[in-house]
Scaffold this active site. Structure first.
Site, PDB file in Angstrom:
ATOM      1  N   THR A  14       6.591   5.747  -8.966  1.00  0.00           N
ATOM      2  CA  THR A  14       6.641   7.146  -8.495  1.00  0.00           C
ATOM      3  C   THR A  14       5.797   7.376  -7.247  1.00  0.00           C
ATOM      4  O   THR A  14       6.138   8.223  -6.415  1.00  0.00           O
ATOM      5  CB  THR A  14       6.164   8.102  -9.606  1.00  0.00           C
ATOM      6  OG1 THR A  14       4.884   7.670 -10.080  1.00  0.00           O
ATOM      7  CG2 THR A  14       7.139   8.112 -10.766  1.00  0.00           C
ATOM      8  N   ARG A  15       4.710   6.611  -7.088  1.00  0.00           N
ATOM      9  CA  ARG A  15       3.826   6.832  -5.934  1.00  0.00           C
ATOM     10  C   ARG A  15       4.458   6.359  -4.622  1.00  0.00           C
ATOM     11  O   ARG A  15       3.964   6.675  -3.543  1.00  0.00           O
ATOM     12  CB  ARG A  15       2.476   6.126  -6.158  1.00  0.00           C
ATOM     13  CG  ARG A  15       1.616   6.837  -7.199  1.00  0.00           C
ATOM     14  CD  ARG A  15       0.511   5.943  -7.734  1.00  0.00           C
ATOM     15  NE  ARG A  15      -0.345   5.428  -6.691  1.00  0.00           N
ATOM     16  CZ  ARG A  15      -1.268   4.478  -6.897  1.00  0.00           C
ATOM     17  NH1 ARG A  15      -1.417   3.976  -8.112  1.00  0.00           N
ATOM     18  NH2 ARG A  15      -2.022   4.057  -5.906  1.00  0.00           N
ATOM     19  N   MET A  16       5.577   5.627  -4.713  1.00  0.00           N
ATOM     20  CA  MET A  16       6.295   5.234  -3.497  1.00  0.00           C
ATOM     21  C   MET A  16       7.073   6.413  -2.913  1.00  0.00           C
ATOM     22  O   MET A  16       7.546   6.353  -1.782  1.00  0.00           O
ATOM     23  CB  MET A  16       7.273   4.089  -3.796  1.00  0.00           C
ATOM     24  CG  MET A  16       6.626   2.810  -4.286  1.00  0.00           C
ATOM     25  SD  MET A  16       5.522   2.033  -3.098  1.00  0.00           S
ATOM     26  CE  MET A  16       6.673   1.418  -1.879  1.00  0.00           C
TER      27      MET A  16
END
Length: 247
Positions: A14-16
């Site tokens: 998700t942090r991408m």
């Protein structure tokens, strides 16, 4: 002796900030997980099994190749659960490396040295470790007064004293396959995250009277994971530098 490899590649990342599965993000037109596979094969692995989950069909299509198989993790219940999804591939013979699909900087040279150390020492499990200036967020490798391996403890579960340790768990393992399968069935999820942690297998194997050890990586860049765009750029810069130096 047979050497197999399981590469964990089920996460969304998700942090991408992207719909693309994290392990399919590219450096120099090559998916992160492919770098990991190439390192494993370069270290002597005869085959690779990716554990997939998020957008599994897309991941399978991009990573399929000769000698590659896939196992499915439907729910994200921790690293030990992910490895357990590949138990049919792991079997009960030979050795198996457990790698992460978002660590494109790990080298065949380092993995080969770790396997050689694992076998020379007669270990049932060898975890790769690194000594970092800032170990924040990483699990810690705890040793006794003689320097012998005692356990690996997750950052969120570590005591204040354990958090002072700078030797960290790199998330890379070499297991005797039979010992790994036995340990997987005994791992519990009574921890801060409620997940099944693969590092718990180390303590279980030790409790069976078998040998566990930590092999220290010389180049700490090799353990860097890619969790966001900034880390992707850092990894890309290191790979470009390696190519320029023919490393």
């Amino acid at each position: 002796m047979e050497l197999k490899t399981v590469i964990l590649a089920a996460g969304m990342g998700t942090r991408m900030k992207s719909e693309l599965p994290k392990v399919l993000h590219e450096i120099d037109k090559k998916p992160l997980a492919q770098y990991v596979r190439e390192a494993a094969l370069g270290a002597g692995a005869g085959s690779v099994c990716y554990v997939v989950g998020y957008k599994r069909d897309m991941v399978k299509e991009r990573l399929k190749d000769e000698g590659v198989s896939f196992a499915v993790q439907d729910k994200q219940l921790g690293t030990a659960h992910a490895v357990k999804c590949a138990r049919d591939y792991i079997g009960n013979t030979g050795d198996v490396m457990i790698l992460c699909g978002d660590t494109p900087l790990v080298s065949a040279h380092t993995l080969k040295k770790a396997v050689e150390h694992h076998r020379a020492q007669g270990n049932s499990v060898t975890v790769l470790s690194a000594v970092l200036e800032d170990p924040s967020g990483y699990g810690r490798i705890i040793r006794d007064e003689n320097g012998s391996f005692l356990k690996s403890v997750e950052h969120k579960d570590a005591s204040e004293e354990e958090l002072k340790v700078r030797e960290v768990n790199a998330g890379i393992y070499v297991f005797d396959a039979a010992s790994l399968i036995e340990a997987l069935d005994l791992i519990k999820n009574d921890n801060a995250q409620g997940e099944y942690y693969l590092p718990d297998a180390l303590g279980i194997i030790l409790s069976k009277g078998k040998k566990a050890d930590a092999f220290v990586i010389e180049d700490t860049d090799e353990i860097l994971g890619v969790n966001d765009r900034e880390q992707l750029k850092v990894a890309a810069d290191i790979i470009a530098k390696r190519k320029a130096q023919n490393v």
